[in-house]
Design a protein around this motif. Sequence first.
Motif, mmCIF file in Angstrom:
data_model
loop_
_atom_site.group_PDB
_atom_site.id
_atom_site.type_symbol
_atom_site.label_atom_id
_atom_site.label_comp_id
_atom_site.label_asym_id
_atom_site.label_seq_id
_atom_site.Cartn_x
_atom_site.Cartn_y
_atom_site.Cartn_z
ATOM 1 N N ASP A 59 -6.685 -12.382 -2.336
ATOM 2 C CA ASP A 59 -7.220 -11.088 -2.762
ATOM 3 C C ASP A 59 -6.384 -9.960 -2.180
ATOM 4 O OD1 ASP A 59 -9.244 -12.449 -4.030
ATOM 5 O OD2 ASP A 59 -10.619 -12.307 -2.335
ATOM 6 N N LEU A 60 -6.088 -8.987 -3.015
ATOM 7 C CA LEU A 60 -5.323 -7.813 -2.608
ATOM 8 C C LEU A 60 -6.292 -6.686 -2.291
ATOM 9 C CD1 LEU A 60 -2.403 -6.605 -2.416
ATOM 10 C CD2 LEU A 60 -2.784 -5.733 -4.721
ATOM 11 N N VAL A 61 -6.286 -6.210 -1.045
ATOM 12 C CA VAL A 61 -7.218 -5.182 -0.588
ATOM 13 C C VAL A 61 -6.420 -3.990 -0.074
ATOM 14 C CG1 VAL A 61 -9.127 -4.667 0.970
ATOM 15 C CG2 VAL A 61 -8.871 -6.967 0.044
ATOM 16 N N ARG A 62 -6.885 -2.782 -0.412
ATOM 17 C CA ARG A 62 -6.203 -1.563 0.014
ATOM 18 C C ARG A 62 -7.215 -0.608 0.634
ATOM 19 N NH1 ARG A 62 -2.224 1.114 -4.019
ATOM 20 N NH2 ARG A 62 -1.294 1.679 -2.015
ATOM 21 N N PHE B 30 -0.436 5.409 3.025
ATOM 22 C CA PHE B 30 0.962 5.077 3.289
ATOM 23 C C PHE B 30 1.527 4.082 2.278
ATOM 24 C CE2 PHE B 30 -1.063 6.163 7.337
ATOM 25 C CZ PHE B 30 -0.210 7.156 7.791
ATOM 26 N N GLY B 31 0.788 3.810 1.182
ATOM 27 C CA GLY B 31 1.277 2.889 0.163
ATOM 28 C C GLY B 31 1.300 1.444 0.618
ATOM 29 N N LEU B 32 0.345 1.054 1.459
ATOM 30 C CA LEU B 32 0.303 -0.299 2.002
ATOM 31 C C LEU B 32 -0.890 -1.058 1.445
ATOM 32 C CD1 LEU B 32 1.128 0.463 5.749
ATOM 33 C CD2 LEU B 32 2.708 -0.019 3.876
ATOM 34 N N TYR C 26 -0.298 -5.178 7.641
ATOM 35 C CA TYR C 26 -0.216 -4.618 6.298
ATOM 36 C C TYR C 26 1.196 -4.812 5.763
ATOM 37 C CZ TYR C 26 -4.708 -2.454 7.204
ATOM 38 O OH TYR C 26 -6.027 -2.249 7.492
ATOM 39 N N LEU C 27 1.308 -4.772 4.407
ATOM 40 C CA LEU C 27 2.586 -4.891 3.730
ATOM 41 C C LEU C 27 2.715 -3.750 2.731
ATOM 42 C CD1 LEU C 27 2.307 -8.693 2.904
ATOM 43 C CD2 LEU C 27 3.820 -7.741 4.632
ATOM 44 N N GLU D 269 -1.834 1.284 -9.279
ATOM 45 C CA GLU D 269 -2.436 2.574 -9.573
ATOM 46 C C GLU D 269 -1.465 3.499 -10.283
ATOM 47 O OE1 GLU D 269 -4.058 4.154 -6.047
ATOM 48 O OE2 GLU D 269 -5.342 2.452 -5.650
ATOM 49 N N THR D 270 -0.184 3.393 -9.967
ATOM 50 C CA THR D 270 0.784 4.263 -10.629
ATOM 51 C C THR D 270 0.919 3.901 -12.094
ATOM 52 O OG1 THR D 270 2.531 2.756 -9.923
ATOM 53 C CG2 THR D 270 2.060 4.632 -8.516
#
Length: 481
Positions: free
Chosen positions: A128-131, A138-140, A159-160, A186-187
Amino acid sequence: MSAEAGPVHGDEPAPPLAPEPYGPMPHAPSAPPEGMQRQRLHPLTPLLESVRFLTAVAAAVGIQMFTSRNFLFAIYAALAAAVVGGIASLIALQYRGFVIWGRELHIYGGVFTRSHRTVPLDRLQSVDLVRPLQARVFGLAQLNIEVAGGDGTDAKLAYLKHDRAVELRAELLSIAGRPGAQPRTETAEDSTEDVPAGPEPLVPTVTVRKLALASLLEALPVQLTALLLFGTAFAVTGSIFGFTKVATALWFGFFAPALFGYLQSTVSTVNRFLRNCRFRITRDGGNLLIERGLTDTSHETVPVDRVTAVCFDEPILWRRKNWRRVEVWTAAVSQQISVLKSTTALPVGGPAEVAKVAAEALPELPATFAVQRPPRRARWRMPLRWKRTGALLDEKAFVVRHGWWVNTYVALPYARIQSVQVVQGRIQRLQGLATVHAMSAGSVGHTAKAAHRDVEEAVAMAAELRRRADAAAALEAPRLS
């Protein structure tokens, strides 16, 4: 060796061993070779992980500065925190990282106490990708890695860079043989370039207005009841003992703790609303892909072949609008005691949306069930819940219904039933009643319970459940339960 096994002749040579043991070879983790370069996490990782601590320090410094008017103290404290935090971050980054070696993911961490975790990708269930909000600035992003049979999120890479996290997620899923659709960026949603549309949503997007109204209606009964009880208690005791004395005693002894719990409940409702904003669910192969979040965004993967139960929740003020929430449990998540770890497959929806999601989570599962109530002699045991309690042996699943404030249907597929029990208490024995418990594979604290049935009906229901469970599980390959 027992005597019935026959004599043993010492002169005869022992039979040769088989060249390979029967059955699958056990998996033995192998460490990467020494000196292999580790992939590093983002340099801001230690700072982002300590954001709560830094917020508490900033609050303490602010209070001190406001009360003592000592601005130099605030400046010195900020500089000291920056220096100490920077040095600690540099040290921590030297030992943190990960390596993909063969079909394993090795995660390293720790400064004073070193840690080395091995994640077998053969058992990978989802990535799962969590932000979180502080990472999005910071775009991580971070990756939560779930392994089948584990106790929830077994590993975390935080974080990556967002693009790197998306690539790594695809790489891990490819190694595990579970390729899935890439999460939308999102972009890409706001740009005018041609971007692949991806799978179509299973249900229309839940609007912010509908989600806000649903959150309010769900929290309103409990909060109004609490305010009514507090107001009545204050009015009655105040009229007897005097409002000034009662107000002082109740504030310190009761109202202040109750107000804290009230505010905590409100914050929980707001967090749930923010977490389910921009909800989107799609189907990609054998997975349900769920995207959600306004401040903290997440991209979750639910493997349909590991679904162990589907729950339908009806809060009391949703019933006039015919709304429901759909929760999906999977084999790994069911092993957690906390029910907060179940996956919300639909935060709120009408009959058509609920039926669509239910059929995708568990093929051919209906969304409405005609459950049978317990006998009338059990009504005194649950006067408010009796009309909304029941059980049903459906064609696809064992369905039970319970609850009053939030009425819940639990649909347990027969192939996922691991054990069946008939329990009878002392008072139940006098009434000729019994309760049937059906536990799913790996479930802890998550049991489908048919409460207060006739003894003969309970015994027959348990026998039929066991027969259907064995027949359904025998058709699975591989067998999960």
